[in-house]
Design a protein around this motif. Structure first.
Motif, PDB file in Angstrom:
ATOM      1  N   GLU A 146      20.034   1.418  -3.978  1.00 40.61           N
ATOM      2  CA  GLU A 146      20.463   0.874  -2.699  1.00 40.61           C
ATOM      3  C   GLU A 146      20.920  -0.554  -2.886  1.00 40.61           C
ATOM      4  O   GLU A 146      21.362  -1.410  -1.796  1.00 40.61           O
ATOM      5  N   PHE A 147      21.877  -0.872  -4.087  1.00 42.47           N
ATOM      6  CA  PHE A 147      22.379  -1.983  -4.382  1.00 42.47           C
ATOM      7  C   PHE A 147      23.227  -2.646  -3.309  1.00 42.47           C
ATOM      8  O   PHE A 147      23.337  -3.676  -3.137  1.00 42.47           O
ATOM      9  N   ASP A 177       9.977   4.024 -10.351  1.00 40.15           N
ATOM     10  CA  ASP A 177      10.741   4.398  -8.937  1.00 40.15           C
ATOM     11  C   ASP A 177      11.359   3.200  -8.230  1.00 40.15           C
ATOM     12  O   ASP A 177      12.257   3.405  -7.263  1.00 40.15           O
ATOM     13  N   LEU A 178      10.346   2.100  -7.891  1.00 42.82           N
ATOM     14  CA  LEU A 178      10.963   0.839  -7.232  1.00 42.82           C
ATOM     15  C   LEU A 178      11.971   0.357  -7.718  1.00 42.82           C
ATOM     16  O   LEU A 178      13.321   0.271  -6.946  1.00 42.82           O
ATOM     17  N   LEU A 221       0.890  -1.222  -0.175  1.00 35.72           N
ATOM     18  CA  LEU A 221       0.155   0.025   0.107  1.00 35.72           C
ATOM     19  C   LEU A 221       0.722   1.317  -0.055  1.00 35.72           C
ATOM     20  O   LEU A 221       0.438   2.392  -0.682  1.00 35.72           O
ATOM     21  N   GLU A 222       1.828   1.192   0.619  1.00 36.95           N
ATOM     22  CA  GLU A 222       2.867   2.499   0.860  1.00 36.95           C
ATOM     23  C   GLU A 222       3.571   2.556  -0.607  1.00 36.95           C
ATOM     24  O   GLU A 222       3.535   3.746  -1.071  1.00 36.95           O
ATOM     25  N   LEU A 223       4.014   1.520  -1.067  1.00 35.13           N
ATOM     26  CA  LEU A 223       4.582   1.529  -2.544  1.00 35.13           C
ATOM     27  C   LEU A 223       3.649   2.283  -3.544  1.00 35.13           C
ATOM     28  O   LEU A 223       4.124   2.895  -4.117  1.00 35.13           O
ATOM     29  N   SER A 224       2.468   1.877  -3.532  1.00 32.95           N
ATOM     30  CA  SER A 224       1.387   2.157  -4.420  1.00 32.95           C
ATOM     31  C   SER A 224       1.065   3.698  -4.005  1.00 32.95           C
ATOM     32  O   SER A 224       0.707   4.481  -5.145  1.00 32.95           O
ATOM     33  N   THR A 225       0.949   4.150  -2.804  1.00 33.70           N
ATOM     34  CA  THR A 225       0.493   5.367  -2.427  1.00 33.70           C
ATOM     35  C   THR A 225       1.650   6.608  -2.596  1.00 33.70           C
ATOM     36  O   THR A 225       1.418   7.655  -3.172  1.00 33.70           O
ATOM     37  N   VAL A 226       2.808   6.061  -2.085  1.00 35.57           N
ATOM     38  CA  VAL A 226       4.031   7.139  -1.889  1.00 35.57           C
ATOM     39  C   VAL A 226       5.033   6.750  -2.647  1.00 35.57           C
ATOM     40  O   VAL A 226       6.054   7.837  -2.805  1.00 35.57           O
ATOM     41  N   GLY A 227       5.269   5.719  -3.208  1.00 33.78           N
ATOM     42  CA  GLY A 227       6.373   5.083  -3.995  1.00 33.78           C
ATOM     43  C   GLY A 227       7.601   4.827  -3.087  1.00 33.78           C
ATOM     44  O   GLY A 227       7.530   5.006  -1.762  1.00 33.78           O
ATOM     45  N   ALA A 253      10.602   6.092  -3.103  1.00 36.95           N
ATOM     46  CA  ALA A 253      11.479   6.732  -2.523  1.00 36.95           C
ATOM     47  C   ALA A 253      11.090   7.407  -1.202  1.00 36.95           C
ATOM     48  O   ALA A 253      11.763   7.933  -0.461  1.00 36.95           O
ATOM     49  N   ASN A 254       9.920   7.490  -1.119  1.00 32.91           N
ATOM     50  CA  ASN A 254       9.123   8.062   0.267  1.00 32.91           C
ATOM     51  C   ASN A 254       8.634   6.989   1.248  1.00 32.91           C
ATOM     52  O   ASN A 254       8.068   7.474   2.216  1.00 32.91           O
TER      53      ASN A 254
END
Length: 194
Positions: A108-109, A100-101, A21-27, A29-30
């Motif tokens: 962050e490799f 973005d993901l 949910l966070e990935l889809s909402t804020v991406g 980076a955030n």
């Protein structure tokens, strides 16, 4: 009535769902550990006990949501077809992820776990072993770097172009780069055995 404390699978499910949910909402980076903990109704220390950092947490969510690339490998009856099917699956999977993901994870490799990169070579090695068993190619040792090459090239295309990888590019990777490399290594291995 007091709320019951979630544990085990129930808590993990809530956390991994919160990551998506966070990935889809804020991406990516955030996305923060704090925002995931808040959305999951837990605390940051609970997250850190299971996942050492954001990258590891996001990768756990990816593994939870996506069928592993090395699972149910294609079997078309020929190495070329198997490789093209695998690369097509990888390209499709990468396209499904937000740019973005991908960029965030690549950025962050150094924090990525090495076992992530063992999936691609294992999948390709399985396809090569099948081709050897069919008598399509002769057995020859293949390094992890060589086995990882086709999928590394697909990932490179996606990261550089920001576009879906066309079928003709997948065919070039297989026909012009990987299969000639495998044949050359096999020939060199056979010459060394003589």
């Amino acid at each position: 009535m007091a709320a019951t404390r979630r544990r085990g699978e129930e808590l993990e499910r809530a956390i991994l769902d919160a990551v998506w949910l966070e990935l889809s909402t804020v991406g990516y980076a955030n996305l923060t550990m704090e925002s995931v903990a808040h959305r999951a109704g837990t605390s940051k220390p609970v997250l850190y006990r299971r996942w050492s950092n954001r990258v590891v947490l996001v990768l756990a969510a990816l593994r939870d949501q996506v069928t592993p690339l090395g699972q149910d490998l294609p079997d078309t009856g020929e190495l070329r077809g198997d490789l093209l099917a695998l690369l097509n699956r990888a390209a499709t999977r990468y396209r499904e992820f937000d740019h973005d993901l991908l960029q965030g994870l690549i950025g962050e490799f150094p924090h990525l776990q090495t076992e992530i990169f063992e999936i691609a070579p294992a999948a390709v090695e399985t396809l090569l072993a099948r081709a050897v068993a069919r008598g399509e190619i002769a057995a020859a040792p293949v390094t992890q770097r060589v086995a990882r090459l086709p999928l590394d090239l697909v990932r490179h295309e996606l990261v550089i172009t920001h576009e879906p990888v066309p079928d003709h590019v997948l065919a070039e990777i297989v026909d012009d780069i990987f299969l000639p490399l495998i044949r050359a290594r096999r020939d060199a291995h056979n010459r060394m055995k003589k």
